[in-house]
Design a protein around this motif. Sequence first.
Motif, PDB file in Angstrom:
ATOM      1  N   LYS A  14       0.808  -1.219   0.000  1.00  0.00           N
ATOM      2  CA  LYS A  14       0.000   0.000   0.000  1.00  0.00           C
ATOM      3  C   LYS A  14       0.839   1.266   0.000  1.00  0.00           C
ATOM      4  N   LYS A  61      -3.001   9.635 -11.426  1.00  0.00           N
ATOM      5  CA  LYS A  61      -3.349   9.411 -10.022  1.00  0.00           C
ATOM      6  C   LYS A  61      -4.802   9.763  -9.707  1.00  0.00           C
ATOM      7  N   PRO A  62      -5.331  10.931 -10.141  1.00  0.00           N
ATOM      8  CA  PRO A  62      -6.741  11.239  -9.858  1.00  0.00           C
ATOM      9  C   PRO A  62      -7.709  10.262 -10.519  1.00  0.00           C
ATOM     10  N   SER A  64      -7.201   7.189 -10.532  1.00  0.00           N
ATOM     11  CA  SER A  64      -6.936   5.921  -9.835  1.00  0.00           C
ATOM     12  C   SER A  64      -7.255   6.054  -8.350  1.00  0.00           C
ATOM     13  N   TRP A  65      -8.342   6.754  -8.070  1.00  0.00           N
ATOM     14  CA  TRP A  65      -8.818   6.945  -6.696  1.00  0.00           C
ATOM     15  C   TRP A  65      -7.754   7.612  -5.820  1.00  0.00           C
ATOM     16  N   ASN A  66      -6.862   8.383  -6.459  1.00  0.00           N
ATOM     17  CA  ASN A  66      -5.797   9.102  -5.756  1.00  0.00           C
ATOM     18  C   ASN A  66      -4.920   8.195  -4.888  1.00  0.00           C
ATOM     19  N   GLN A  67      -4.735   6.975  -5.339  1.00  0.00           N
ATOM     20  CA  GLN A  67      -3.906   6.036  -4.598  1.00  0.00           C
ATOM     21  C   GLN A  67      -2.420   6.366  -4.790  1.00  0.00           C
ATOM     22  N   GLY A 158      -8.630  -0.472  -8.774  1.00  0.00           N
ATOM     23  CA  GLY A 158      -9.218   0.774  -8.311  1.00  0.00           C
ATOM     24  C   GLY A 158      -8.849   1.949  -9.195  1.00  0.00           C
ATOM     25  N   PHE A 159      -9.417   1.980 -10.377  1.00  0.00           N
ATOM     26  CA  PHE A 159      -9.184   3.084 -11.308  1.00  0.00           C
ATOM     27  C   PHE A 159     -10.343   3.137 -12.288  1.00  0.00           C
ATOM     28  N   ASP A 160     -10.494   4.270 -12.948  1.00  0.00           N
ATOM     29  CA  ASP A 160     -11.562   4.431 -13.933  1.00  0.00           C
ATOM     30  C   ASP A 160     -11.021   4.035 -15.298  1.00  0.00           C
ATOM     31  N   ASP A 163     -11.634   6.467 -18.222  1.00  0.00           N
ATOM     32  CA  ASP A 163     -10.777   7.648 -18.163  1.00  0.00           C
ATOM     33  C   ASP A 163      -9.360   7.317 -18.607  1.00  0.00           C
TER      34      ASP A 163
END
Length: 210
Positions: A14, A61-62, A64-67, A158-160, A163
Amino acid sequence: MQLVDNLKWRYATKKYDASKKVSEKDINYIKEAVQLTASSYGLQPFKVLEIKDPALKEALKPLSWNQSQITDASHLFVFCNKIKVTDEDVDGMMQLRAKTNNIPIEKISGYGEFVKEKMKEKSDVEMFHWTAKQAYMALSTALIACAELQIDATPMEGFDAEDYNIKLGLKEKGLNASALLAVGYRYADNIAQNNKKVRKPISSLFELLY
C-alpha cells in the motif's frame, strides 16, 4: 519450494518508498516473464504499457482513486486487453510461429483458419471478456516474477478504465485498460508487511471428485 516461500513473502503493498527504483535488469526479467505467460491459442491478445514519466503518473493518479502507489512506485504497468481479435492478428501469430519454428506457413494454415473461426464465434461482449482474462493471466505471471525477485507489486482495479482509455488514447489502438500493476519497494515502516497472510485453507479451496 522457493516459489511458495516467495508467495508467502509478497503482499499487496500500500505504501512505496518513492526513493527506491527497480533496476532495468529486473524490469526486463519481469517483462520476459510476461512475454512467456500462458495464452489461449498463443494469441497474446493484450498489450502492457510501461508508465515511467512522473508527470504522466501524476495525471493518472486522480483517475486511480488518488492512490499513492500510482506515483510512489518505481514503475506502473497498465495491462490492456484487445477489444477485438482480427484475422490479421491470427495471421500475424501464425507467421511468427512459422518463422520461429522454421516451418512452412502452409503447414499450420489449417490451424490458423480454425482459430479465426473460433474468434468469429464470440460476440463482442464475449470477446471483450475473453481477452481481458488473457490480460489477467499475464498480470498473474508478472506478480509471480516480482515475488521471485523480492520486488513489491500491487495489482490494482481501483481506477476508472474509461478515463484511462481516453487519457492514453487506448480505444484508437483497439485496446482497453484492464488492470494496473505498481512495482517497486515497500516503505520500511509499512505495518501491513508484518501481518500474517490470510487465505482460505487448501481443504476449502480444493474439492476432490471421485
